[in-house]
Design a protein around this motif. Structure first.
Motif, PDB file in Angstrom:
ATOM      1  N   GLN A   9     -15.353   7.927  -6.186  1.00 14.58           N
ATOM      2  CA  GLN A   9     -14.574   8.358  -5.036  1.00 14.58           C
ATOM      3  C   GLN A   9     -15.395   8.143  -3.779  1.00 14.58           C
ATOM      4  O   GLN A   9     -16.619   8.181  -3.809  1.00 14.58           O
ATOM      5  CB  GLN A   9     -14.116   9.796  -5.169  1.00 14.58           C
ATOM      6  CG  GLN A   9     -15.184  10.841  -5.141  1.00 14.58           C
ATOM      7  CD  GLN A   9     -14.581  12.234  -5.200  1.00 14.58           C
ATOM      8  OE1 GLN A   9     -13.434  12.463  -4.849  1.00 14.58           O
ATOM      9  NE2 GLN A   9     -15.372  13.179  -5.647  1.00 14.58           N
ATOM     10  N   HIS A  63      -7.079   1.748  -8.003  1.00 13.14           N
ATOM     11  CA  HIS A  63      -7.436   2.870  -7.138  1.00 13.14           C
ATOM     12  C   HIS A  63      -6.201   3.632  -6.690  1.00 13.14           C
ATOM     13  O   HIS A  63      -5.074   3.219  -6.927  1.00 13.14           O
ATOM     14  CB  HIS A  63      -8.251   2.390  -5.934  1.00 13.14           C
ATOM     15  CG  HIS A  63      -7.495   1.557  -4.941  1.00 13.14           C
ATOM     16  ND1 HIS A  63      -7.963   1.320  -3.678  1.00 13.14           N
ATOM     17  CD2 HIS A  63      -6.307   0.895  -4.991  1.00 13.14           C
ATOM     18  CE1 HIS A  63      -7.117   0.566  -2.998  1.00 13.14           C
ATOM     19  NE2 HIS A  63      -6.101   0.295  -3.786  1.00 13.14           N
ATOM     20  N   GLU A  64      -6.459   4.751  -6.030  1.00 17.07           N
ATOM     21  CA  GLU A  64      -5.447   5.456  -5.275  1.00 17.07           C
ATOM     22  C   GLU A  64      -6.088   5.833  -3.954  1.00 17.07           C
ATOM     23  O   GLU A  64      -7.294   6.095  -3.880  1.00 17.07           O
ATOM     24  CB  GLU A  64      -4.892   6.679  -6.009  1.00 17.07           C
ATOM     25  CG  GLU A  64      -5.832   7.836  -6.144  1.00 17.07           C
ATOM     26  CD  GLU A  64      -5.167   9.075  -6.732  1.00 17.07           C
ATOM     27  OE1 GLU A  64      -3.920   9.166  -6.769  1.00 17.07           O
ATOM     28  OE2 GLU A  64      -5.912   9.961  -7.156  1.00 17.07           O
ATOM     29  N   VAL A  65      -5.268   5.828  -2.895  1.00 17.18           N
ATOM     30  CA  VAL A  65      -5.739   6.146  -1.553  1.00 17.18           C
ATOM     31  C   VAL A  65      -4.925   7.332  -1.065  1.00 17.18           C
ATOM     32  O   VAL A  65      -3.698   7.365  -1.230  1.00 17.18           O
ATOM     33  CB  VAL A  65      -5.591   4.926  -0.618  1.00 17.18           C
ATOM     34  CG1 VAL A  65      -6.088   5.252   0.781  1.00 17.18           C
ATOM     35  CG2 VAL A  65      -6.336   3.716  -1.191  1.00 17.18           C
ATOM     36  N   HIS A 104      -4.918  -3.002   6.124  1.00 16.10           N
ATOM     37  CA  HIS A 104      -5.104  -3.539   4.771  1.00 16.10           C
ATOM     38  C   HIS A 104      -4.821  -5.034   4.790  1.00 16.10           C
ATOM     39  O   HIS A 104      -3.923  -5.480   5.504  1.00 16.10           O
ATOM     40  CB  HIS A 104      -4.117  -2.877   3.797  1.00 16.10           C
ATOM     41  CG  HIS A 104      -4.267  -1.393   3.749  1.00 16.10           C
ATOM     42  ND1 HIS A 104      -4.731  -0.738   2.649  1.00 16.10           N
ATOM     43  CD2 HIS A 104      -4.005  -0.447   4.680  1.00 16.10           C
ATOM     44  CE1 HIS A 104      -4.763   0.555   2.898  1.00 16.10           C
ATOM     45  NE2 HIS A 104      -4.324   0.754   4.128  1.00 16.10           N
ATOM     46  N   SER A 122     -11.290   5.484  -7.337  1.00 19.40           N
ATOM     47  CA  SER A 122     -11.207   4.176  -7.978  1.00 19.40           C
ATOM     48  C   SER A 122     -11.863   4.220  -9.347  1.00 19.40           C
ATOM     49  O   SER A 122     -12.549   5.187  -9.693  1.00 19.40           O
ATOM     50  CB  SER A 122     -11.859   3.102  -7.102  1.00 19.40           C
ATOM     51  OG  SER A 122     -13.237   3.361  -6.936  1.00 19.40           O
ATOM     52  N   SER A 169       0.846  -1.181   0.000  1.00 20.04           N
ATOM     53  CA  SER A 169       0.000   0.000   0.000  1.00 20.04           C
ATOM     54  C   SER A 169       0.878   1.226   0.000  1.00 20.04           C
ATOM     55  O   SER A 169       0.509   2.283   0.472  1.00 20.04           O
ATOM     56  CB  SER A 169      -0.934  -0.002   1.195  1.00 20.04           C
ATOM     57  OG  SER A 169      -1.921  -0.975   1.014  1.00 20.04           O
ATOM     58  N   GLU A 193     -10.558   7.501  -1.209  1.00 17.91           N
ATOM     59  CA  GLU A 193     -10.216   6.563  -2.273  1.00 17.91           C
ATOM     60  C   GLU A 193     -10.817   7.038  -3.582  1.00 17.91           C
ATOM     61  O   GLU A 193     -12.005   7.336  -3.659  1.00 17.91           O
ATOM     62  CB  GLU A 193     -10.749   5.165  -1.969  1.00 17.91           C
ATOM     63  CG  GLU A 193     -10.395   4.176  -3.072  1.00 17.91           C
ATOM     64  CD  GLU A 193     -11.155   2.873  -3.022  1.00 17.91           C
ATOM     65  OE1 GLU A 193     -10.558   1.851  -3.375  1.00 17.91           O
ATOM     66  OE2 GLU A 193     -12.350   2.889  -2.657  1.00 17.91           O
TER      67      GLU A 193
END
Length: 192
Positions: A129, A146-148, A161, A107, A8, A105
């Protein structure tokens, strides 16, 4: 925003520890997305474990945990303004939950081809989102892109996670408008 090479994308190593008692795996032996989500909920509720994570003011920190049914799990600290960049977890299903602070998030609601491409043009309706304040999380299927982010200007976030099977690879992407470009493929030896 920092991006780095781990499941992550944490940026500084921490010692591995065993987490909360793993949940039993499904009858077939492999944990389901529901099992993984249950694990992150129970683990995030362990205040002593969450408090044990060393937080760095600039880079993400993490501790490897023992997940259910042979899964790979991580406790991750997010300094203000950090994020993962766009990525997926290849053939792994997973779950994550915010234990402290708030994460966001972004995605894609589209399944991408798994191999054989470098650049894709995304349609307008694929962006999603969600805000994930403390106690909120989600599970996801294979090839979830995705990006977090921790968008807070002054507050750390902490999250749990878990991935099953343990991450075989992570594909990292760059995004400019509707164009998604595969930039790098990482394997476990790159982050462990």
């Amino acid at each position: 925003m920092s991006v780095s090479p781990s499941p992550s994308a944490p940026v500084s190593p921490s010692a591995s520890v065993a987490g909360s008692a793993p949940a039993p795996a499904s009858a077939a032996g492999a944990p389901t997305q529901a099992d993984l989500l249950d694990f992150v909920r129970r683990t995030a509720a362990d205040a002593a474990l969450i408090d044990s994570l060393p937080l760095d003011p600039e880079g993400r920190t993490w501790v490897r945990l023992e997940g259910p049914g042979g899964s790979e799990a991580w406790l991750i600290g997010w300094p203000p303004g950090t994020g993962t960049g766009w990525h997926d977890h290849a053939d792994s299903v997973g779950a994550f939950l915010t234990a402290r602070g708030e994460l966001k998030e972004h995605s894609l609601a589209a399944r991408l081809p798994t191999d054989g491409w470098k650049t894709l043009e995304l349609t307008e309706d694929v962006d999603r989102q969600r805000r994930l304040p403390a106690g909120q999380g989600r599970s996801f299927g294979r090839h979830h892109v995705h990006e977090v982010l921790n968008e807070s200007p002054d507050r750390h976030a902490v999250s749990v996670h878990v991935y099953y099977p343990p991450l075989p690879r992570i594909r990292r992407y760059s995004r400019t408008g509707s164009v998604l470009r595969l930039e790098q493929v990482e394997r476990p030896e790159d982050w462990q």
